[in-house]
Enzyme design. Sequence first.
Site, PDB file in Angstrom:
ATOM      1  N   ASP A   9     106.596 -39.135  45.614  1.00  0.00           N
ATOM      2  CA  ASP A   9     108.242 -39.927  45.908  1.00  0.00           C
ATOM      3  C   ASP A   9     107.614 -40.956  47.496  1.00  0.00           C
ATOM      4  O   ASP A   9     106.905 -41.534  48.130  1.00  0.00           O
ATOM      5  CB  ASP A   9     108.916 -38.965  46.628  1.00  0.00           C
ATOM      6  CG  ASP A   9     110.263 -39.004  47.306  1.00  0.00           C
ATOM      7  OD1 ASP A   9     110.754 -40.269  46.531  1.00  0.00           O
ATOM      8  OD2 ASP A   9     110.590 -38.748  48.901  1.00  0.00           O
ATOM      9  N   ASP A  11     110.526 -42.612  49.978  1.00  0.00           N
ATOM     10  CA  ASP A  11     111.600 -42.578  50.550  1.00  0.00           C
ATOM     11  C   ASP A  11     111.299 -40.935  51.499  1.00  0.00           C
ATOM     12  O   ASP A  11     111.715 -40.161  51.159  1.00  0.00           O
ATOM     13  CB  ASP A  11     112.953 -42.362  50.923  1.00  0.00           C
ATOM     14  CG  ASP A  11     113.565 -44.134  50.476  1.00  0.00           C
ATOM     15  OD1 ASP A  11     112.408 -44.806  51.005  1.00  0.00           O
ATOM     16  OD2 ASP A  11     114.254 -44.425  49.697  1.00  0.00           O
ATOM     17  N   LYS A  53     123.588 -47.865  45.468  1.00  0.00           N
ATOM     18  CA  LYS A  53     124.474 -47.990  45.046  1.00  0.00           C
ATOM     19  C   LYS A  53     125.401 -46.387  45.399  1.00  0.00           C
ATOM     20  O   LYS A  53     126.324 -46.825  45.346  1.00  0.00           O
ATOM     21  CB  LYS A  53     124.354 -48.393  43.732  1.00  0.00           C
ATOM     22  CG  LYS A  53     123.670 -50.052  43.457  1.00  0.00           C
ATOM     23  CD  LYS A  53     124.131 -50.652  42.223  1.00  0.00           C
ATOM     24  CE  LYS A  53     123.046 -49.952  41.279  1.00  0.00           C
ATOM     25  NZ  LYS A  53     121.504 -50.533  41.569  1.00  0.00           N
ATOM     26  N   ARG A  55     125.243 -44.298  47.009  1.00  0.00           N
ATOM     27  CA  ARG A  55     125.443 -43.724  47.825  1.00  0.00           C
ATOM     28  C   ARG A  55     126.586 -44.012  47.914  1.00  0.00           C
ATOM     29  O   ARG A  55     127.406 -43.338  49.368  1.00  0.00           O
ATOM     30  CB  ARG A  55     124.097 -43.563  49.044  1.00  0.00           C
ATOM     31  CG  ARG A  55     124.804 -42.800  50.096  1.00  0.00           C
ATOM     32  CD  ARG A  55     123.107 -42.877  50.487  1.00  0.00           C
ATOM     33  NE  ARG A  55     121.697 -41.883  49.699  1.00  0.00           N
ATOM     34  CZ  ARG A  55     120.652 -42.499  49.509  1.00  0.00           C
ATOM     35  NH1 ARG A  55     120.858 -43.430  50.712  1.00  0.00           N
ATOM     36  NH2 ARG A  55     119.693 -41.953  49.096  1.00  0.00           N
ATOM     37  N   HIS A  77     124.375 -54.002  47.293  1.00  0.00           N
ATOM     38  CA  HIS A  77     122.982 -53.453  48.041  1.00  0.00           C
ATOM     39  C   HIS A  77     122.119 -54.087  47.592  1.00  0.00           C
ATOM     40  O   HIS A  77     120.796 -54.047  47.754  1.00  0.00           O
ATOM     41  CB  HIS A  77     123.244 -52.508  46.680  1.00  0.00           C
ATOM     42  CG  HIS A  77     122.230 -50.940  45.940  1.00  0.00           C
ATOM     43  ND1 HIS A  77     121.462 -51.346  45.548  1.00  0.00           N
ATOM     44  CD2 HIS A  77     121.523 -50.485  47.099  1.00  0.00           C
ATOM     45  CE1 HIS A  77     119.596 -49.906  45.816  1.00  0.00           C
ATOM     46  NE2 HIS A  77     120.440 -50.134  47.357  1.00  0.00           N
ATOM     47  N   SER A 120     115.294 -49.137  45.127  1.00  0.00           N
ATOM     48  CA  SER A 120     114.340 -49.716  44.233  1.00  0.00           C
ATOM     49  C   SER A 120     112.851 -50.534  44.778  1.00  0.00           C
ATOM     50  O   SER A 120     112.389 -50.410  45.451  1.00  0.00           O
ATOM     51  CB  SER A 120     115.647 -51.053  45.208  1.00  0.00           C
ATOM     52  OG  SER A 120     115.025 -51.656  46.753  1.00  0.00           O
TER      53      SER A 120
HETATM   54 MG   LIG Z   1     112.581 -38.253  49.573  1.00  0.00          MG
END
Ligand SMILES: [Mg+2]
Length: 233
Positions: A9, A11, A53, A55, A77, A120
């Site tokens: 992942d 983030d 988007k 969110r 965005h 993204s």
């Molecule tokens: Mg994460």
Amino acid sequence: MSLSALIFDVDGTLAETEEVHRRAFNEIFHEAGLDWHWSEDDYSRLLLTTGGKERMRAHRDAIGRDEPDDERLAALHIRKTARYGQIVHSGGLALRDGMGELISAAHRAGARLAVATTTSRGNVDALCQACLGKPAHELFEVIAAGDEVTRKKPAPDIYELALQRLDVSPERALAFEDTRNGLLSAKGAGLRVIASPSAYARNEDFREADWLVPDWSVKRLPAIVRALLGQPN
Ligand SMILES: [Mg+2]
């Protein structure tokens, strides 16, 4: 079964990105003349909706408005992604503890590396260039990102896409995640998961994780990953 691929992942897993995302959102809201400002508490709740988007849409719907419409949110965005990239390029982000060492060790060992993220592709590129000094495609053989799937995490689709592109079965890959949504997505695709909660996810439930670690130091990783990295146990 031994591992051949590690899927990351982005983030919260590669780096604690969420405060930079929150700052970028607030700056473009201000620039666009919107009276929106997301506090840390607001953002903790909003993070349960994955995808930028989506969110913003969740926030608009929660405050009972019709505006901005979905088209304008999509345009906002794009600007937000550009602003995020500027902040990251200016040095506003660092990798999480152990992650740089882990990626280097995996490259030396010839492990196959992939990304499965709802963020993204532009954000992945910005982070890799700023924090690892290389373009994302030189670091990760496969990058499954953002709008490449319709159903975002916790749906398993983005992990299934990464597995399909790697052409490996889920038993031969392992996912690195920092949130419950990410954990459920990877488990749904049949992967084993090593989780290390990020700052915004500390109070989430990680009971389905195969391993839970405080950071990504190689010495804390389970034997199956250390074996792939050629590290003694
Ligand atoms: Mg994460």
